[in-house]
Design an enzyme around this catalytic site. Structure first.
Site, PDB file in Angstrom:
ATOM      1  N   ASP A 158       0.820  -1.223   0.000  1.00  0.00           N
ATOM      2  CA  ASP A 158       0.000   0.000   0.000  1.00  0.00           C
ATOM      3  C   ASP A 158       0.852   1.270   0.000  1.00  0.00           C
ATOM      4  O   ASP A 158       0.483   2.257  -0.634  1.00  0.00           O
ATOM      5  CB  ASP A 158      -0.905   0.028   1.238  1.00  0.00           C
ATOM      6  CG  ASP A 158      -1.923  -1.086   1.219  1.00  0.00           C
ATOM      7  OD1 ASP A 158      -2.168  -1.643   0.128  1.00  0.00           O
ATOM      8  OD2 ASP A 158      -2.469  -1.421   2.285  1.00  0.00           O
TER       9      ASP A 158
HETATM   10  P1  NAP Z   1       0.833  -4.049   3.084  1.00  0.00           P
HETATM   11  O1  NAP Z   1       0.153  -3.087   2.184  1.00  0.00           O
HETATM   12  O2  NAP Z   1       0.034  -4.708   4.135  1.00  0.00           O
HETATM   13  O3  NAP Z   1       1.496  -5.163   2.148  1.00  0.00           O
HETATM   14  C1  NAP Z   1       2.353  -6.098   2.669  1.00  0.00           C
HETATM   15  C2  NAP Z   1       2.736  -7.045   1.545  1.00  0.00           C
HETATM   16  O4  NAP Z   1       3.712  -7.922   2.076  1.00  0.00           O
HETATM   17  C3  NAP Z   1       1.595  -7.881   1.048  1.00  0.00           C
HETATM   18  O5  NAP Z   1       1.130  -7.426  -0.182  1.00  0.00           O
HETATM   19  C4  NAP Z   1       2.174  -9.291   0.980  1.00  0.00           C
HETATM   20  O6  NAP Z   1       2.056  -9.777  -0.342  1.00  0.00           O
HETATM   21  C5  NAP Z   1       3.639  -9.102   1.320  1.00  0.00           C
HETATM   22  N1  NAP Z   1       4.170 -10.201   2.144  1.00  0.00           N
HETATM   23  C6  NAP Z   1       3.603 -10.795   3.203  1.00  0.00           C
HETATM   24  N2  NAP Z   1       4.389 -11.760   3.667  1.00  0.00           N
HETATM   25  C7  NAP Z   1       5.485 -11.782   2.872  1.00  0.00           C
HETATM   26  C8  NAP Z   1       6.653 -12.562   2.844  1.00  0.00           C
HETATM   27  N3  NAP Z   1       6.877 -13.544   3.732  1.00  0.00           N
HETATM   28  N4  NAP Z   1       7.572 -12.293   1.891  1.00  0.00           N
HETATM   29  C9  NAP Z   1       7.374 -11.325   0.985  1.00  0.00           C
HETATM   30  N5  NAP Z   1       6.272 -10.550   0.972  1.00  0.00           N
HETATM   31  C10 NAP Z   1       5.326 -10.778   1.903  1.00  0.00           C
HETATM   32  O7  NAP Z   1       2.100  -3.411   3.806  1.00  0.00           O
HETATM   33  P2  NAP Z   1       2.702  -1.938   3.799  1.00  0.00           P
HETATM   34  O8  NAP Z   1       3.022  -1.489   2.431  1.00  0.00           O
HETATM   35  O9  NAP Z   1       3.769  -1.986   4.843  1.00  0.00           O
HETATM   36  O10 NAP Z   1       1.518  -1.024   4.279  1.00  0.00           O
HETATM   37  C11 NAP Z   1       1.034  -1.061   5.607  1.00  0.00           C
HETATM   38  C12 NAP Z   1      -0.469  -1.015   5.591  1.00  0.00           C
HETATM   39  O11 NAP Z   1      -0.901  -1.260   6.935  1.00  0.00           O
HETATM   40  C13 NAP Z   1      -0.999   0.333   5.165  1.00  0.00           C
HETATM   41  O12 NAP Z   1      -2.173   0.169   4.419  1.00  0.00           O
HETATM   42  C14 NAP Z   1      -1.305   1.001   6.488  1.00  0.00           C
HETATM   43  O13 NAP Z   1      -2.320   1.972   6.381  1.00  0.00           O
HETATM   44  C15 NAP Z   1      -1.747  -0.184   7.322  1.00  0.00           C
HETATM   45  N6  NAP Z   1      -1.616   0.067   8.771  1.00  0.00           N
HETATM   46  C16 NAP Z   1      -0.413   0.400   9.293  1.00  0.00           C
HETATM   47  C17 NAP Z   1      -0.317   0.719  10.620  1.00  0.00           C
HETATM   48  C18 NAP Z   1       0.988   1.163  11.214  1.00  0.00           C
HETATM   49  O14 NAP Z   1       0.975   1.760  12.274  1.00  0.00           O
HETATM   50  N7  NAP Z   1       2.106   0.867  10.587  1.00  0.00           N
HETATM   51  C19 NAP Z   1      -1.421   0.646  11.440  1.00  0.00           C
HETATM   52  C20 NAP Z   1      -2.637   0.246  10.872  1.00  0.00           C
HETATM   53  C21 NAP Z   1      -2.723  -0.045   9.538  1.00  0.00           C
HETATM   54  P3  NAP Z   1       2.016 -11.371  -0.611  1.00  0.00           P
HETATM   55  O15 NAP Z   1       0.930 -11.918   0.200  1.00  0.00           O
HETATM   56  O16 NAP Z   1       1.816 -11.470  -2.099  1.00  0.00           O
HETATM   57  O17 NAP Z   1       3.369 -11.879  -0.224  1.00  0.00           O
END
Ligand code: NAP
Length: 460
Positions: free
Chosen positions: A387
């Site tokens: 994301d």
């Molecule tokens: P993300 O959008 O959740 O994407 C994570 C990606 O990691 C997934 O598409 C997944 O794809 C991949 N993944 C999972 N396990 C893996 C593995 N073992 N090896 C390789 N890839 C793997 O993560 P992000 O870009 O860090 O974004 C964070 C999201 O969380 C945002 O939407 C944010 O708003 C939300 N959020 C964050 C917080 C905070 O405080 N940080 C709090 C609440 C919500 P595959 O399944 O294809 O591998």
């Protein structure tokens, strides 16, 4: 004399700790200073002459320390939001029970001011207890993660809140009305549950931070009730920092804070009619690449930016990323890490993992500090982020993440994305980046792929 002095030292430690925690460079020291402050406060309290026997204190200390140590040893980093939710639940319960004990202890001698503080403590304590347990249950998958909504939800929640407030006023006017006092506590218990059920499980980290704030306010109220300065100060610090953190998290996810407070978020709205759905790519339109091809790009790059995300945490790839970047640095490339405020699942998630892998702090850059640099960068390595690198946030008004600040990774000369599949990330939407001509998707577990990349680089 020693006790108030210990509280003063502890309070200063807490303030310095918060200051240090605001930068990755000093965060570890901040943590240690905060823990030391807590130790000083606890020892100072144990020296109080009011304590007649240490038996129960020792029993509590032993059980609490054993549970705390087990939690910190065995709960993995990716489960940190769950662990924090449980700690808040216990903190809220403790505040509520202390409030009830103090109410019974003081009996008819209770002043109106103390009664007001005790009332708030018990109400917020129970609210935090059940709210945090609900948050834990949703994150852990024990409870359904999807938002549960019903008609008149906000109105009934506000009505319950006002009812508790009215009961508080009545008990302050006449503290002997114990039935009303307990009824107010029971409403806090119920409000905690009702407040969290309309929120989607994956959005729990923001709620947990808000509950942290409530736990802090409950502790501050306890401080007023017990006339304990360190509790007032620590509670106020906790209350405000929790509130600020939830506001910052909402901001970084492009949600309004009012939306957080009034619930029902975490429910992805249907796109407007006629508008493009969140993503349109198909596996066929993505540019899949092999490890060898991606290594070729890395070898040619003079500048590299690594963008870590939740997937790096899941695969625990931080050490392998560091190893790979060290090899590239050894060959003369400049390496930077771009840290998005909401990458991963909790604030500072990526910082903690990269610090564990000893990535130098001066290589870590915040969104605002690095976003203009992508256009001048040879290669970007996206490690399990999704994301936070989705250009739809800038270009597709129909996207649920439209308006969320994201990295301009697509502007780099080449983008290598490491993830296991074409599945979406947290927001549940497809990523336009994966279909860009300068993007290479290397599918597989991030740690495994990075290992293969390092082996290939070393073999050259
Ligand atoms: P993300 O959008 O959740 O994407 C994570 C990606 O990691 C997934 O598409 C997944 O794809 C991949 N993944 C999972 N396990 C893996 C593995 N073992 N090896 C390789 N890839 C793997 O993560 P992000 O870009 O860090 O974004 C964070 C999201 O969380 C945002 O939407 C944010 O708003 C939300 N959020 C964050 C917080 C905070 O405080 N940080 C709090 C609440 C919500 P595959 O399944 O294809 O591998």
């Amino acid at each position: 004399m020693i006790t108030p002095f210990s509280y003063l030292i502890a309070s200063v430690c807490f303030i310095i700790a918060l200051q240090a925690l605001s930068s990755p460079k000093h965060a570890r020291q901040g943590n240690a200073i905060g823990a030391f402050g807590m130790l000083v406060a606890v020892v100072g309290t144990l020296l109080l002459t009011k304590i007649l026997t240490f038996t129960w204190i020792l029993i509590g200390l032993t059980i609490g320390s054993a549970i705390g140590a087990a939690m910190s040893i065995w709960i993995p980093m990716t489960k940190m939001p769950e662990r924090i939710a449980l700690s808040h639940a216990f903190g809220g319960l403790a505040a509520a029970l202390v409030g009830i004990a103090e109410y019974n202890h003081l009996g008819s001698e209770i002043s109106r001011f103390t009664m007001g503080a005790l009332g708030l403590e018990v109400f917020l304590g129970f609210l935090t207890f059940t709210g945090s347990l609900m948050a834990f249950g949703k994150l852990q998958g024990v409870l359904p993660g999807s938002p549960i909504t019903y008609k008149g939800q906000n109105a009934s929640n506000i009505a319950l809140f006002l009812a508790a407030l009215a009961l508080l006023v009545l008990v302050v006017l006449d503290p002997s009305r114990s039935a009303l006092f307990y009824l107010m506590g029971a409403i806090g218990f119920i409000v905690g549950i009702l407040f969290v059920i309309p929120i989607g499980g994956a959005d729990m980290p923001v709620v947990i931070s808000l509950l942290n704030s409530y736990a802090g306010l409950a502790a501050a109220a306890t401080g007023f009730a017990l006339n304990n300065n360190v509790l007032i100060i620590a509670g106020a610090l906790d209350g405000t920092s929790g509130l600020l953190l939830s506001m910052k998290m909402s901001q970084a996810m492009n949600r309004s804070f009012a939306n957080v407070l009034f619930g029902a978020f975490g429910k992805v709205e249907a796109p407007a009619e006629g508008a493009a759905a969140a993503g349109t790519g198909t596996a066929a339109s993505y540019n899949q690449a092999t490890v060898e091809e991606s290594v070729g790009v890395l070898e040619a790059a003079q500048s590299l930016i690594v963008v870590p995300g939740y997937g790096m945490a899941v695969s625990q790839a931080q050490h392998t990323v560091r190893e790979l970047t060290q090899i590239l640095e050894g060959r003369g490339a400049s390496v930077k890490y771009a840290i998005h405020p909401v990458a991963g699942r909790m604030p500072g998630h990526m910082n903690v993992l990269l610090a564990e892998a000893n990535v130098p702090y001066d290589q870590l850059f915040d969104l605002d500090d690095i976003n203009d640099e992508f256009a001048r960068t040879d290669a970007v390595l996206v490690v399990g982020a999704n994301d936070v690198v989705n250009p739809a946030a800038k270009t597709n008004p129909a996207s649920p993440i439209y308006g969320m600040p994201v990295f301009n990774v697509e502007q780099a000369r080449a983008v290598i994305v490491l993830k296991r599949s074409f599945n979406p990330g947290f927001a549940g939407i497809e990523n336009d980046l994966f279909g860009k001509p300068n993007t290479m998707m290397v599918l597989g577990d991030a740690k495994k792929t990075l290992r293969e990349m390092t082996t290939a680089l070393k073999g050259d």
